[in-house]
Every structure is written in C-alpha cells, then in structure tokens.
Design an enzyme around this catalytic site. Structure first.
Site, PDB file in Angstrom:
ATOM      1  CG  PHE A   1      29.603  29.353 -14.148  1.00  0.00           C
ATOM      2  CD1 PHE A   1      30.413  29.585 -15.245  1.00  0.00           C
ATOM      3  CD2 PHE A   1      28.268  29.725 -14.218  1.00  0.00           C
ATOM      4  CE1 PHE A   1      29.905  30.177 -16.401  1.00  0.00           C
ATOM      5  CE2 PHE A   1      27.754  30.318 -15.366  1.00  0.00           C
ATOM      6  CZ  PHE A   1      28.579  30.536 -16.459  1.00  0.00           C
TER       7      PHE A   1
ATOM      8  CD  GLU B   1      29.509  32.442 -21.037  1.00  0.00           C
ATOM      9  OE1 GLU B   1      29.335  32.770 -22.226  1.00  0.00           O
ATOM     10  OE2 GLU B   1      30.545  31.867 -20.628  1.00  0.00           O
ATOM     11  CB  SER B   2      22.065  33.115 -20.249  1.00  0.00           C
ATOM     12  OG  SER B   2      22.572  32.638 -18.999  1.00  0.00           O
TER      13      SER B   2
ATOM     14  CB  CYS C   1      25.074  33.487 -16.290  1.00  0.00           C
ATOM     15  SG  CYS C   1      25.529  32.227 -17.511  1.00  0.00           S
TER      16      CYS C   1
ATOM     17  CG  PHE D   1      27.072  24.175 -21.307  1.00  0.00           C
ATOM     18  CD1 PHE D   1      27.890  25.050 -22.016  1.00  0.00           C
ATOM     19  CD2 PHE D   1      25.738  24.530 -21.137  1.00  0.00           C
ATOM     20  CE1 PHE D   1      27.394  26.240 -22.549  1.00  0.00           C
ATOM     21  CE2 PHE D   1      25.228  25.713 -21.663  1.00  0.00           C
ATOM     22  CZ  PHE D   1      26.062  26.575 -22.365  1.00  0.00           C
TER      23      PHE D   1
ATOM     24  CB  SER E   1      21.292  27.055 -21.886  1.00  0.00           C
ATOM     25  OG  SER E   1      22.127  27.676 -20.946  1.00  0.00           O
TER      26      SER E   1
ATOM     27  CG  HIS F   1      19.741  29.887 -18.727  1.00  0.00           C
ATOM     28  ND1 HIS F   1      20.325  29.555 -19.922  1.00  0.00           N
ATOM     29  CD2 HIS F   1      18.796  30.812 -19.007  1.00  0.00           C
ATOM     30  CE1 HIS F   1      19.749  30.267 -20.887  1.00  0.00           C
ATOM     31  NE2 HIS F   1      18.822  31.036 -20.353  1.00  0.00           N
TER      32      HIS F   1
ATOM     33  CD  GLU G   1      29.193  23.568 -12.297  1.00  0.00           C
ATOM     34  OE1 GLU G   1      28.014  23.995 -12.354  1.00  0.00           O
ATOM     35  OE2 GLU G   1      30.045  23.813 -13.168  1.00  0.00           O
TER      36      GLU G   1
HETATM   37  C1  LIG Z   1      24.625  26.551 -18.806  1.00  0.00           C
HETATM   38  S1  LIG Z   1      25.299  27.949 -18.216  1.00  0.00           S
HETATM   39  C2  LIG Z   1      23.851  28.455 -17.408  1.00  0.00           C
HETATM   40  C3  LIG Z   1      24.026  29.553 -16.467  1.00  0.00           C
HETATM   41  C4  LIG Z   1      22.770  30.124 -15.983  1.00  0.00           C
HETATM   42  N1  LIG Z   1      22.822  31.517 -15.861  1.00  0.00           N
HETATM   43  C5  LIG Z   1      22.204  29.486 -14.725  1.00  0.00           C
HETATM   44  O1  LIG Z   1      21.057  29.749 -14.463  1.00  0.00           O
HETATM   45  O2  LIG Z   1      22.823  28.737 -14.036  1.00  0.00           O
HETATM   46  C6  LIG Z   1      26.348  27.582 -16.863  1.00  0.00           C
HETATM   47  C7  LIG Z   1      26.613  26.150 -16.527  1.00  0.00           C
HETATM   48  O3  LIG Z   1      27.254  25.516 -17.612  1.00  0.00           O
HETATM   49  C8  LIG Z   1      28.571  25.118 -17.239  1.00  0.00           C
HETATM   50  N2  LIG Z   1      29.424  25.283 -18.417  1.00  0.00           N
HETATM   51  C9  LIG Z   1      30.194  24.314 -18.986  1.00  0.00           C
HETATM   52  N3  LIG Z   1      30.831  24.791 -20.066  1.00  0.00           N
HETATM   53  C10 LIG Z   1      30.458  26.076 -20.213  1.00  0.00           C
HETATM   54  C11 LIG Z   1      30.768  27.103 -21.140  1.00  0.00           C
HETATM   55  N4  LIG Z   1      31.593  26.891 -22.153  1.00  0.00           N
HETATM   56  N5  LIG Z   1      30.222  28.331 -20.956  1.00  0.00           N
HETATM   57  C12 LIG Z   1      29.359  28.568 -19.935  1.00  0.00           C
HETATM   58  N6  LIG Z   1      29.007  27.621 -19.047  1.00  0.00           N
HETATM   59  C13 LIG Z   1      29.554  26.402 -19.164  1.00  0.00           C
HETATM   60  C14 LIG Z   1      28.935  25.962 -16.041  1.00  0.00           C
HETATM   61  O4  LIG Z   1      29.913  25.340 -15.229  1.00  0.00           O
HETATM   62  C15 LIG Z   1      27.583  26.028 -15.357  1.00  0.00           C
HETATM   63  O5  LIG Z   1      27.291  24.864 -14.660  1.00  0.00           O
END
Ligand SMILES: C[S@@+](CC[C@H](N)C(=O)[O-])C[C@H]1O[C@@H](n2cnc3c(N)ncnc32)[C@H](O)[C@@H]1O
Length: 329
Positions: free
Chosen positions: A9, A66-67, A81, A219, A225, A239, A243
């Site tokens: 990701f 996504e953010s 993101c 999530f 977030s 955010h 992982e």
């Molecule tokens: C919460 S978003 C935040 C991204 C942000 N830009 C950052 O600073 O890392 C990404 C994280 O949420 C997880 N995630 C789980 N389900 C998701 C979804 N439906 N959409 C986006 N992220 C998801 C991703 O694997 C990742 O660890």
C-alpha cells in the site's frame, strides 16, 4: 480500496491545496455551499470515497477511504494516498466552483508529494512528476515546479503558482515519516485497538494538540486516519499505514507556531519513525515566518541526524524542507 498491488500500500499522499477568491461575500460565494453529493462525485474521479464528516464554524472535514478532505469558505484541501488519481480532479474542481460559486480568481495552488516507493503501481500521470507537471501546466499559467531532497533517494515534489497568493496569515507544517517503529505501529491494528477512538487514546495522538475535535477511523485489519479541528480554522490530519514492509505515517497541520520544536518532539515520540522529512510553509503575515532560522541551526533533532536541508523563498511564502534519519549504530 485503491491499494497498489497484492501486498503493498502506497502510504505517501498526493496533496492538493487550492485557494479561491470570490466576487462577493454572498452565501453562494463559499465552497461550503457545495452539496456533499457534488463532492462525492468529484471524489469518484479520484477513486476514493467519504467515510465520515465533521464540521465546525470554519470548516468541513472529511475522512476518506484514502486520507482526507478539508473545505473552508475559500480553501480546498484534498490529500489522498494509495493509487488514487487526485490530479484528474483539478479541472472538474475548478469547473464546479465556477458553476456553483461566484469565482473571481484562483489565488494559489500547492500540489506536493513525497517520491513514491512504487511509482510503477501508480495510475497514468501519477507515475511521474514530470507528467503531473505537464498536466497542471495545461491548466495554469505561472506554474512553478520544484524537487527538493535527493532525487536518487528520498525527495519531495512541489508545484505552485508564481502568484502574489494568499495575504492573510497562512502556514502549513508537514511531517512525513517512514521505517516506523514496529511496537508503535501495533496500536493501529484491530489486534490491539478496538476502534479509531481507542487507537487515538492508546497511541497518544490525543495529546499532540489537546482540545481538537477529532474524527478518526481504524481500518480492518489495520490502518488509521484522523482529522482534528481547532477553533479559528485550524486542522490536524494524521494517517497511518502500519504494515511493517511499507510502514508510513503523515502528520499535517496549519496551526500557527513561532517555533515547531515542541510539536515535532511530540509527533516523533508518538510514532518513532526511522526517517522523516519535514516541510514548513509560512507566508509573510504568519507568526511562523521566522521559524525557518531555528530549523536551519538544527543539525540534529531528538536523536535524529539531518541528511538534507533546503530553504526556498517564493513570492509570498518561505519554505523549509529538511530530512532526518536515525543514525545506524
Ligand atoms: C488509513 S490509510 C492511510 C494512508 C495514509 N496516506 C498514510 O499516511 O499511511 C492506509 C492504511 O489503511 C489500510 N487499509 C485497510 N483497508 C483500507 C481501505 N479500504 N482503504 C484504504 N486503506 C485501507 C492500508 O493497508 C494502510 O495500512
């Protein structure tokens, strides 16, 4: 979820900030008069959606899949993101503001992002900053594009307008962090935290800038977030991609500070990155206008060693870019 491949990701966000000037002070001359449905349609172009919304007197703040997105009367911020396609929304955004509000002119634009870990997994122009610049240049006269940091390692790209820009006090502080502490990241998983609020408390995020009205989301199975609103039109947004193989955290705020020292210290204590880059924009009217001098002198910070440091003077804003890493012992 716009994930960029099976087990990867891209946490690093694309960040767009647009300042508008309107013809008058009527109700329609405000971005906040635009319906949620219209924003939802715009976000379809970007390939993300609204998870929740919070608001105060000055601003609407949306946590996205996504953010985040922040809408004030005359400023639009979209931070996305993963493999989102943020710049595809610029033209539709301006079109809709022209249609719905009495737009006089665009005062300023800032598009920025860190270099991606996997640019090959991005979509279209987002694989390459030069392509992003070409796209923006087709829409704006006076565009100016920069790359700060090491172009063969970690760097940060910026596109802005060579305009007189925003005259009232404005500042933006960002800490982009990676190679995160494993223990600290565990809080941002469903194994440890029950929900967003629980993660906000356990991590210490709630103490970074006390008093904020926080809207957060944890999530499944991991990822976090949050948006925080403060009186006076100030926001915080954090955010977390926890992982281990591609951990990344971002912190951004427009809170005015003569010195960002204390804030940096608090954020580093909560997240303990292996590496981070910091950017501070402040215009001439901002109380932060002189904070660059202090950062200039900080060859080390909280046990981190400076790798790169650059200072830029634009027409209306000064910018510091600085990158630190934990020394390998
Ligand atoms: C919460 S978003 C935040 C991204 C942000 N830009 C950052 O600073 O890392 C990404 C994280 O949420 C997880 N995630 C789980 N389900 C998701 C979804 N439906 N959409 C986006 N992220 C998801 C991703 O694997 C990742 O660890």
């Amino acid at each position: 979820m716009a994930s960029a491949g099976e087990s990867f990701f891209e946490g690093a966000e694309k960040l767009l900030e647009v300042w508008f000037e309107f013809d008058d002070d009527s109700l329609e001359s405000s971005l906040r008069s635009i319906d949620r449905k219209v924003w939802e349609d715009l976000l379809k172009v970007v390939k993300c959606e609204i998870i929740s919304r919070t608001a105060d007197e000055d601003m609407d703040a949306y946590v996205l899949s996504e953010s985040s997105m922040f809408v004030t009367k005359d400023r639009f911020i979209l931070k996305t993101c993963g493999t989102t396609t943020l710049l595809y929304a610029v033209k539709p955004l301006i079109k809709l503001v022209k249609e719905k509000c009495r737009l006089k002119q665009i005062l300023d634009i800032f598009y920025s992002r860190k270099n991606f870990s996997r640019p090959d997994l991005q979509i279209g122009m987002h694989r390459n900053f030069s392509d992003e610049v070409s796209h923006l240049d087709k829409q704006f006269r006076n565009g100016a594009a920069y790359s700060l940091g090491r172009i063969n390692q970690d760097c940060w790209y910026l596109y802005t307008l060579d305009n007189a820009g925003v005259e009232r006090p404005d500042q933006t502080f960002e800490l982009l962090m990676w190679d995160m502490c494993r223990e600290k990241m565990r809080v941002f998983t469903k194994d440890v935290s029950e929900n967003g609020l629980d993660a906000t408390k356990r991590s210490g995020i709630c103490d970074i800038i006390p008093g904020a009205k926080i809207d957060e989301f944890l999530f499944e199975p991991c990822g976090y977030s949050m948006n925080g609103l403060l009186p006076g039109g100030y926001y915080i947004t954090i955010h977390v991609t926890p992982e281990e193989e591609f951990s990344y955290v971002s912190f951004e705020s427009n809170v005015p500070r003569e010195s960002y020292d204390e804030l940096v210290k608090k954020v580093l204590e909560v997240f303990r990155p292996g590496k981070f880059l910091m950017t501070i924009f402040a215009n001439k009217a901002s109380v932060a206008k002189d904070c660059h001098k202090e950062i200039n002198d900080a060859e080390s910070l909280q046990g981190y060693v400076r790798q790169d440091h650059q200072f830029c003077i634009f027409k209306n804003y000064n910018l510091t870019y600085t990158m630190y890493s934990r020394p390998i012992l």
